[in-house]
Design an enzyme around this catalytic site. Structure first.
Site, PDB file in Angstrom:
ATOM      1  N   ASN A 177       8.158  -5.395   1.592  1.00  0.00           N
ATOM      2  CA  ASN A 177       8.706  -4.123   1.126  1.00  0.00           C
ATOM      3  C   ASN A 177       9.875  -4.351   0.173  1.00  0.00           C
ATOM      4  O   ASN A 177      10.506  -5.397   0.169  1.00  0.00           O
ATOM      5  CB  ASN A 177       9.180  -3.282   2.315  1.00  0.00           C
ATOM      6  CG  ASN A 177      10.254  -3.981   3.128  1.00  0.00           C
ATOM      7  OD1 ASN A 177       9.937  -4.786   4.003  1.00  0.00           O
ATOM      8  ND2 ASN A 177      11.520  -3.692   2.859  1.00  0.00           N
ATOM      9  N   TRP A 195       7.274 -13.367   3.857  1.00  0.00           N
ATOM     10  CA  TRP A 195       7.358 -13.836   5.242  1.00  0.00           C
ATOM     11  C   TRP A 195       6.054 -14.246   5.891  1.00  0.00           C
ATOM     12  O   TRP A 195       6.041 -14.590   7.084  1.00  0.00           O
ATOM     13  CB  TRP A 195       8.099 -12.830   6.096  1.00  0.00           C
ATOM     14  CG  TRP A 195       7.610 -11.411   6.148  1.00  0.00           C
ATOM     15  CD1 TRP A 195       7.878 -10.416   5.252  1.00  0.00           C
ATOM     16  CD2 TRP A 195       6.833 -10.785   7.175  1.00  0.00           C
ATOM     17  NE1 TRP A 195       7.300  -9.233   5.650  1.00  0.00           N
ATOM     18  CE2 TRP A 195       6.661  -9.431   6.832  1.00  0.00           C
ATOM     19  CE3 TRP A 195       6.261 -11.243   8.357  1.00  0.00           C
ATOM     20  CZ2 TRP A 195       5.953  -8.526   7.615  1.00  0.00           C
ATOM     21  CZ3 TRP A 195       5.551 -10.338   9.148  1.00  0.00           C
ATOM     22  CH2 TRP A 195       5.399  -8.997   8.772  1.00  0.00           C
ATOM     23  N   ASP A 233       4.938  -3.532   3.733  1.00  0.00           N
ATOM     24  CA  ASP A 233       4.877  -4.878   3.166  1.00  0.00           C
ATOM     25  C   ASP A 233       3.419  -5.227   2.877  1.00  0.00           C
ATOM     26  O   ASP A 233       2.551  -4.871   3.666  1.00  0.00           O
ATOM     27  CB  ASP A 233       5.382  -5.918   4.165  1.00  0.00           C
ATOM     28  CG  ASP A 233       6.794  -5.674   4.674  1.00  0.00           C
ATOM     29  OD1 ASP A 233       7.039  -4.599   5.244  1.00  0.00           O
ATOM     30  OD2 ASP A 233       7.625  -6.570   4.514  1.00  0.00           O
ATOM     31  N   GLY A 249      13.625  -8.660   4.448  1.00  0.00           N
ATOM     32  CA  GLY A 249      13.467  -7.434   3.671  1.00  0.00           C
ATOM     33  C   GLY A 249      14.223  -6.241   4.238  1.00  0.00           C
ATOM     34  O   GLY A 249      14.442  -5.253   3.544  1.00  0.00           O
ATOM     35  N   GLU A 250      14.643  -6.336   5.489  1.00  0.00           N
ATOM     36  CA  GLU A 250      15.448  -5.259   6.097  1.00  0.00           C
ATOM     37  C   GLU A 250      16.942  -5.531   5.903  1.00  0.00           C
ATOM     38  O   GLU A 250      17.785  -4.781   6.399  1.00  0.00           O
ATOM     39  CB  GLU A 250      15.123  -5.134   7.578  1.00  0.00           C
ATOM     40  CG  GLU A 250      13.873  -4.322   7.861  1.00  0.00           C
ATOM     41  CD  GLU A 250      12.611  -4.915   7.280  1.00  0.00           C
ATOM     42  OE1 GLU A 250      12.302  -6.068   7.597  1.00  0.00           O
ATOM     43  OE2 GLU A 250      11.941  -4.230   6.480  1.00  0.00           O
ATOM     44  N   TRP A 310      -2.805  -5.703  18.104  1.00  0.00           N
ATOM     45  CA  TRP A 310      -1.936  -6.671  17.409  1.00  0.00           C
ATOM     46  C   TRP A 310      -2.531  -8.068  17.461  1.00  0.00           C
ATOM     47  O   TRP A 310      -1.796  -9.060  17.483  1.00  0.00           O
ATOM     48  CB  TRP A 310      -0.539  -6.678  18.043  1.00  0.00           C
ATOM     49  CG  TRP A 310       0.309  -5.512  17.656  1.00  0.00           C
ATOM     50  CD1 TRP A 310       0.380  -4.302  18.274  1.00  0.00           C
ATOM     51  CD2 TRP A 310       1.236  -5.445  16.562  1.00  0.00           C
ATOM     52  NE1 TRP A 310       1.287  -3.478  17.630  1.00  0.00           N
ATOM     53  CE2 TRP A 310       1.825  -4.159  16.580  1.00  0.00           C
ATOM     54  CE3 TRP A 310       1.634  -6.346  15.554  1.00  0.00           C
ATOM     55  CZ2 TRP A 310       2.789  -3.752  15.642  1.00  0.00           C
ATOM     56  CZ3 TRP A 310       2.581  -5.945  14.629  1.00  0.00           C
ATOM     57  CH2 TRP A 310       3.139  -4.653  14.675  1.00  0.00           C
ATOM     58  N   ASP A 314       7.918   1.070   3.909  1.00  0.00           N
ATOM     59  CA  ASP A 314       7.966  -0.204   4.633  1.00  0.00           C
ATOM     60  C   ASP A 314       6.581  -0.812   4.782  1.00  0.00           C
ATOM     61  O   ASP A 314       6.277  -1.480   5.762  1.00  0.00           O
ATOM     62  CB  ASP A 314       8.632  -0.047   6.017  1.00  0.00           C
ATOM     63  CG  ASP A 314       8.896  -1.412   6.664  1.00  0.00           C
ATOM     64  OD1 ASP A 314       9.126  -2.376   5.920  1.00  0.00           O
ATOM     65  OD2 ASP A 314       8.858  -1.499   7.905  1.00  0.00           O
TER      66      ASP A 314
END
Lengths: 599, 191
Positions: A288, A270, A332, A220-221, A503, A330
């Protein structure tokens, strides 16, 4: 295509003998009161040699035995839940490591240990796959693919293998799907999914649906056009491919108002989807839109930042829900929602539950025909972009002061890593709570520019040095772990991490526990699922950003996790070292840790 | 999907002409040699062809580069016109500075202030295609490695372990030309 790969097997495969010895050793770990929670399937194979590998069937995937961890999130509903309760709130304080295994790899380890009747499969960054004896940690085989010369990917991670029949499936960074013989690690077939040179790559664990292997793509980037593709599990032949950005004339194409923007529109796929076997519906999240600034691609931009409902046999889009339109943050929405039934107006609703990257927790209804409808949402972290949300449609009204655009800087909170990023939330049916690893008190300030696209190169409209990531330095915390009651929607408890982002994917169990890492202090922790009280912790080699799993061999319950920091958490950690003085480096290098209760 | 094949197409046409010319004797080997040429690393007397920008595909001249950055991406072009784009490891970045602003080492390799480096980040191999105005430096857009273009592409920020490999340059009638091969290993050394 064996030439692409190298499989290493130990010189002797005398696993049977080793297992007899091991069985004695394991007695040390047996609890005095072993409750036979394991089903026939998980106990029948006494950590048998890999020659006795148990084929994985659709029936097993639809009703996984508690003693195994057959897929990334434990079940098709995406709960990250195991009913095993040998390790519980009473004895978790006696949890000790029983074996560990160094992967020899750096970068972010994000794959859970997948376990099938005594055989553990892990994947590492750069898509190595390692098969281990789940009770002893002995190496059974190792698959080491060679990436093409000049290859690069934004994230070199892999999020796990999937199992079907006698094969192990892993999605290659170079956008090639590999099927391995589960017994030997040798390549059964390779299937090219896309051309990595154009910016596509793959990091998710494939999803097995009946006799098909489903994959999604990252990029996506890089201005890719996302899709989900299904391959025949036996032959590797493509069965269907559904793009997540419609071509002109297809439903939703009118949401791409500027010609040709759809061709590079993003909506990458992803993360692994979830599956409702009853309605044969696959729920898959999309990323995104690209480039990042919505004014360069006017319209709602379907199906970016959405959940798609796909027919498992054909890939046909049966329904969708878009969390925010004309994506510009951004954010997503790549994680598929969990399939959770909750109480609504006195009745049980077949629902979808999703803590979104945009900072809101969504309650959605899933219909037998694949339709998705909005029920409710609540912010689970402070968010300054949505002024309101339409109670009927779920469509947010966006505060344009907080929407970045080309030549217009705007600050938004949470920042681009969102209220949560990809780490998995968990649902425990015994507590009725969803557990969310989240982050707050952080923002970004972005300003877009028009950039020429070079296939295979970063193409967001903003360079990394211009991300302007900021945090509230007066905030008492950044990372947190939150528990919400799925029926009432009320937050029941939360734990705050003053010196770290969060995380960590969550594992929750029938023993009333949560297991997670996710912090920069290398800790692996167990919490009481009802109260959030920390009951146990262990300092590992590195930071844990991989999902834990749990399984049983010979009546002993184990908890396993990979520790190996890297990728975005490491980048964010470096930014935090500049902003608030956290230590710059969290040690890297992957290790599999396996724990059991000491007698 | 827009392709990145414009350079390859150009090569292919050249190749076709060459094959026709040599068909009687050398058809097979000539094709192999030509394909090899497009994958070989930059060599002395190579010029450069812009990968992006208004002069995409054209030969790079010193005055095409903005004084003080940012960089431009280009592939080396062999003296016979073969663009060496078959290997991504051949991608380079070019930038122009006041020669007085360069360190001695870098000025020795530069041609009238024009510097050339491998575009392949030594961290994870992404193209170093971004520019920081604040740092006046090259930035890798994947993970934020920052390289100082005036000082041998030394790492001045981010996760990269080593500088970018440099090319020695000379000017021929204003055309930026390779004088010496890469100063070190191109791209990632680990894994």
């Amino acid at each position: 295509m064996d030439s692409r790969a190298q499989t290493i097997a130990p010189p002797t495969m005398g696993v049977g003998e080793e297992h007899r010895e091991m069985a004695m050793t394991r007695k040390q770990w047996l609890l005095s009161s072993v409750i036979a929670f394991a089903t026939l399937a998980s106990t029948a194979v006494v950590a048998g040699p890999i020659e006795n590998y148990s084929p994985v069937t659709s029936a097993r995937l639809e009703n996984p035995e508690p003693g195994n961890w057959l897929m990334t999130r434990g079940n098709y509903k995406g709960w990250s839940y195991s009913s095993l309760d040998q390790i519980n709130t009473n004895n978790v304080k006696s949890l000790v490591p029983v074996w560990s295994f160094s992967t020899g790899m750096d970068s972010g380890h994000e794959a859970p240990p997948i376990v099938n009747n005594g055989v553990m499969f892990i994947s590492t960054p750069y898509i190595q796959v390692i098969a281990l004896d789940a009770a002893t940690g002995d190496l059974l085989w190792r698959y080491k693919p060679k990436l093409p010369e000049g290859f690069s990917a934004l994230h070199n991670t892999n999020r796990g293998v999937s199992l079907y029949g006698d094969k192990v499936y892993v999605a290659g960074l170079d956008a090639v799907l590999h099927a391995l013989d589960a017994k030997t690690g040798k390549v059964a077939w390779d299937a090219k999914v896309e051309d990595w040179k154009t910016g596509y790559y793959m990091t998710m664990a494939p999803l097995v649906v009946k006799d098909k292997i489903l994959v999604g793509v990252a990029g996506g980037e890089f201005g890719v056009r996302g899709f989900v593709q299904a391959f025949d599990a036996e032959t590797g032949k493509s069965v269907w491919k559904t793009y997540t950005v419609p071509a002109p004339g297809e439903p939703g194409s009118d949401t791409w108002q500027k010609p040709d923007t759809w061709k590079t529109g993003g909506a990458s796929t992803w993360m692994t989807g979830n599956y409702d076997a009853e309605s044969n519906t696959v729920y898959w999240g999309t990323g995104n839109a690209s480039p990042w600034f919505g004014d360069q691609r006017p319209g709602d931009n379907l199906y970016t930042s959405s959940t798609l409902a796909l027919d498992g046999d054909t890939g046909k889009i049966k329904g969708y829900f878009q969390y925010h339109q004309n994506e510009s943050w951004d954010w997503d929405e790549m994680n598929a929602p969990m399939l959770v039934d909750f109480r609504k107006d006195g009745a049980t609703t077949k629902g979808l539950l999703k803590p979104a990257r945009n900072g809101y927790l969504y309650w959605l209804k899933r219909s037998p025909d694949g339709g998705i409808s909005y029920i409710n949402s609540e912010a689970y972290v402070p968010q300054n972009v949505f002024k309101s949300i339409d109670p009927k449609t779920g469509r947010p009204e966006v505060d344009m002061a907080h929407k970045p655009a080309t030549g217009k800087a705007a600050q938004f909170c949470p920042g681009l890593w969102g209220g949560k990023d990809w780490p998995y939330e968990a649902y425990n049916p015994r507590t009725g709570m969803v557990y969310i690893p989240s982050n707050e008190n952080h923002c970004n300030n972005l300003e877009g520019k028009v950039e020429e696209r070079v296939p295979g190169q970063w193409w967001t409209g903003v360079a990394i040095p211009d991300f302007h990531f900021t945090v509230d330095t007066k905030a008492g915390f950044y990372g947190e772990l939150q528990a919400y009651d799925v029926d009432s929607g009320k937050r029941v408890w939360r734990n705050l991490y003053s010196g770290s982002m969060m995380w960590g994917s969550i594992l929750t169990t029938g023993g009333g526990l949560l297991f997670t890492g996710g912090t920069n202090d290398r800790e692996f922790r167990a919490y009481d699922a009802k109260t959030g009280e920390q009951l146990w912790h262990f300092k590992t080699n590195s930071g844990i950003i991989a999902p834990p799993s749990t399984y049983e061999v010979n009546g002993v319950q184990y908890v396993a996790v990979q520790s190996g920091y890297g990728v975005d958490p490491a980048f964010q950690q470096e930014l935090m070292s500049q902003l608030v003085g956290w230590q710059k480096d969290v040690p890297q290098g992957g290790v599999v840790w396996v724990f059991a209760v000491s007698k | 999907m827009p392709g990145n094949d414009w350079l390859h197409c150009r090569c292919y046409k050249r190749r076709t002409i060459l094959e026709l010319a040599l068909a009687a004797l050398l058809a097979g080997s000539a094709r192999a040699a030509e394909e090899g040429e497009a994958a070989k690393p930059p060599a002395p007397d190579d010029r450069f062809a812009f990968l992006t920008g208004p002069k995409k595909g054209q030969v790079v001249r010193a005055e095409d580069l903005a004084l003080g950055g940012p960089q431009m991406q280009a592939y080396p072009m062999a003296p016979d016109g073969t663009v060496r784009s078959d290997s991504r490891l051949n991608l380079v970045i070019l930038a122009r500075f006041d020669p007085a602003a360069l360190t001695d080492e870098t000025r020795t390799r530069a041609a009238d202030g024009v510097v050339a480096y491998s575009a392949i980040c030594t961290h994870q191999g992404c193209p170093v295609n971004a520019w920081s105005n604040e740092r006046s430096a090259f930035v890798c857009s994947c993970h934020g490695a920052i390289y100082d273009p005036r000082n041998a592409a030394e790492v001045i920020g981010g996760p990269a372990p080593r500088p970018l490999a440099a090319l020695g340059l000379k000017l021929k009638d204003g055309v930026v030309t390779v004088a010496s091969t890469f100063s070190g290993h191109v791209g990632v050394t680990q894994n």
